[in-house]
Design a protein around this motif. Structure first.
Motif, PDB file in Angstrom:
ATOM      1  N   PRO A   2       4.904   4.863   3.079  1.00  0.00           N
ATOM      2  CA  PRO A   2       4.267   6.096   3.585  1.00  0.00           C
ATOM      3  C   PRO A   2       4.873   7.329   2.920  1.00  0.00           C
ATOM      4  CG  PRO A   2       5.848   5.261   5.190  1.00  0.00           C
ATOM      5  CD  PRO A   2       5.854   4.287   4.042  1.00  0.00           C
TER       6      PRO A   2
ATOM      7  N   LYS B  71      -0.872   7.895   5.441  1.00  0.00           N
ATOM      8  CA  LYS B  71      -0.889   7.332   6.783  1.00  0.00           C
ATOM      9  C   LYS B  71       0.371   6.498   7.030  1.00  0.00           C
ATOM     10  CE  LYS B  71      -5.927   7.153   7.285  1.00  0.00           C
ATOM     11  NZ  LYS B  71      -7.115   6.289   7.509  1.00  0.00           N
TER      12      LYS B  71
ATOM     13  N   LEU C 223      -2.475   1.044  -4.434  1.00  0.00           N
ATOM     14  CA  LEU C 223      -2.086  -0.310  -4.056  1.00  0.00           C
ATOM     15  C   LEU C 223      -1.294  -0.921  -5.196  1.00  0.00           C
ATOM     16  CD1 LEU C 223      -2.575  -2.602  -1.873  1.00  0.00           C
ATOM     17  CD2 LEU C 223      -4.450  -3.360  -3.345  1.00  0.00           C
TER      18      LEU C 223
ATOM     19  N   ASP D  76       0.883   3.754   8.513  1.00  0.00           N
ATOM     20  CA  ASP D  76       0.789   2.293   8.471  1.00  0.00           C
ATOM     21  C   ASP D  76       0.867   1.740   7.053  1.00  0.00           C
ATOM     22  OD1 ASP D  76      -1.653   3.292   7.675  1.00  0.00           O
ATOM     23  OD2 ASP D  76      -2.850   1.805   8.761  1.00  0.00           O
ATOM     24  N   ASN D  77       1.038   2.585   6.030  1.00  0.00           N
ATOM     25  CA  ASN D  77       1.222   2.104   4.667  1.00  0.00           C
ATOM     26  C   ASN D  77       2.609   1.477   4.510  1.00  0.00           C
ATOM     27  OD1 ASN D  77      -1.140   2.996   2.794  1.00  0.00           O
ATOM     28  ND2 ASN D  77      -0.750   4.791   4.085  1.00  0.00           N
ATOM     29  N   ASP D  78       2.722   0.573   3.540  1.00  0.00           N
ATOM     30  CA  ASP D  78       4.024  -0.037   3.260  1.00  0.00           C
ATOM     31  C   ASP D  78       4.994   1.001   2.704  1.00  0.00           C
ATOM     32  OD1 ASP D  78       3.349  -2.909   3.826  1.00  0.00           O
ATOM     33  OD2 ASP D  78       1.884  -2.519   2.245  1.00  0.00           O
TER      34      ASP D  78
ATOM     35  N   SER E 197       0.821  -1.205   0.000  1.00  0.00           N
ATOM     36  CA  SER E 197       0.000   0.000   0.000  1.00  0.00           C
ATOM     37  C   SER E 197       0.858   1.259   0.000  1.00  0.00           C
ATOM     38  CB  SER E 197      -0.931   0.015   1.214  1.00  0.00           C
ATOM     39  OG  SER E 197      -0.192   0.024   2.426  1.00  0.00           O
ATOM     40  N   ILE E 198       0.319   2.308  -0.622  1.00  0.00           N
ATOM     41  CA  ILE E 198       0.990   3.601  -0.704  1.00  0.00           C
ATOM     42  C   ILE E 198       0.021   4.663  -0.195  1.00  0.00           C
ATOM     43  CG2 ILE E 198       2.133   5.253  -2.230  1.00  0.00           C
ATOM     44  CD1 ILE E 198       2.456   2.933  -4.244  1.00  0.00           C
ATOM     45  N   GLY E 199       0.467   5.548   0.703  1.00  0.00           N
ATOM     46  CA  GLY E 199      -0.424   6.584   1.185  1.00  0.00           C
ATOM     47  C   GLY E 199       0.210   7.450   2.257  1.00  0.00           C
TER      48      GLY E 199
ATOM     49  N   LYS F 155      -4.966   6.434   2.212  1.00  0.00           N
ATOM     50  CA  LYS F 155      -4.743   5.183   1.486  1.00  0.00           C
ATOM     51  C   LYS F 155      -4.879   5.539   0.015  1.00  0.00           C
ATOM     52  CE  LYS F 155      -4.279   2.227   4.922  1.00  0.00           C
ATOM     53  NZ  LYS F 155      -3.052   1.413   5.131  1.00  0.00           N
ATOM     54  N   HIS F 156      -3.783   5.783  -0.643  1.00  0.00           N
ATOM     55  CA  HIS F 156      -3.806   6.387  -1.972  1.00  0.00           C
ATOM     56  C   HIS F 156      -3.839   5.349  -3.098  1.00  0.00           C
ATOM     57  CE1 HIS F 156      -2.942  10.152  -4.330  1.00  0.00           C
ATOM     58  NE2 HIS F 156      -2.751   9.223  -5.257  1.00  0.00           N
TER      59      HIS F 156
END
Length: 237
Positions: free
Chosen positions: A34, A28, A46, A30-32, A24-26, A43-44
């Motif tokens: 950030p 927040k 995936l 907690d994204n992989d 995940s990209i974003g 949460k932008h």
């Protein structure tokens, strides 16, 4: 291994290996990946990686996701593609990526929203077929020692593409058209129908015959037809 190189205004800020199926990209933390910038949604986007190929999907972001200057919702990534998210860029580096992105995206990838449903349905089908939900130690050993399977695409722009069946469950097809999974069991490889258009009963074909609603055990050199793509299943001796 494929990777994403994160940069802003030409300055590299980090590299991220695509060593997991979902990344995940974003904004927040907690994204992989950030990216702390107000132009980036929480949460932008995936990245889904299947075998040698990776696929980008925008998650309804406010400012959108661009690839090589073009606004995209879903995109099969090619080596050298540049993803723009806000003021940041992510360069995709993978010399083994499929050359023809459009055809591969349309036929061989399941969108994230339907993947979990497909997996759940396949697991339910396996329970019904095998009569048990868990593998015993002896069964696990049988799976690890069984011949490895492979799919070879026979038609279309990606003819010759090979997919190694290294995972316990591989999802194939095109959502809304035809979806199936290939699962590894102690007894061998099984093809299971998940969904199709119309009444949902347009089953995949093996050697020209529809497999029906039950899991079909694949044999060496079986010919599979799914979502307009023909593939040959083979096993190593």
């Amino acid at each position: 291994m494929a990777k994403l190189v994160l940069s802003m205004n030409g300055a590299v800020q980090g590299e991220f290996e695509l060593n997991q199926e979902r990344l995940s990209i974003g904004r927040k933390p907690d994204n992989d990946i950030p990216i702390d910038n107000l132009a980036v949604s929480g949460k932008h986007a995936l990245i889904i990686t299947i075998l040698d190929d990776s696929f980008l999907e925008d998650l309804g972001s406010t400012n959108g996701t661009y690839v090589n200057g073009k606004l995209v919702k879903k995109h099969a990534l090619k080596n050298g593609d540049v993803i723009a998210i806000g003021k940041h860029e992510l360069k995709y580096v993978n010399e083994n990526a499929t050359a023809d992105d459009d055809e591969f995206e349309k036929t061989m990838i399941i969108k994230p929203g339907s993947a979990s449903a497909a997996v759940a349905a396949a697991q339910a089908a396996e329970k019904a077929g095998a009569g048990t939900a868990a593998q015993q130690p002896g069964q696990q050993a049988a799976v690890s020692s069984m011949p490895s399977g492979r799919l070879t695409v026979l038609n279309g722009p990606i003819a010759g593409k090979e997919l190694e069946l290294t995972k316990a469950l591989i999802t194939l097809g095109k959502p809304g058209t035809q979806v199936a999974v290939i699962s590894r069991r102690p007894q061998g490889y099984f093809l299971t129908h998940i969904e199709s258009d119309g009444d949902g009963k347009r089953y995949p074909k093996v050697n020209g015959e529809a497999i029906g609603p039950k899991a079909y055990q694949l044999k060496n050199n079986d010919m599979i037809e799914l979502a307009g793509i023909k593939m040959e299943f083979t096993t190593s001796s």
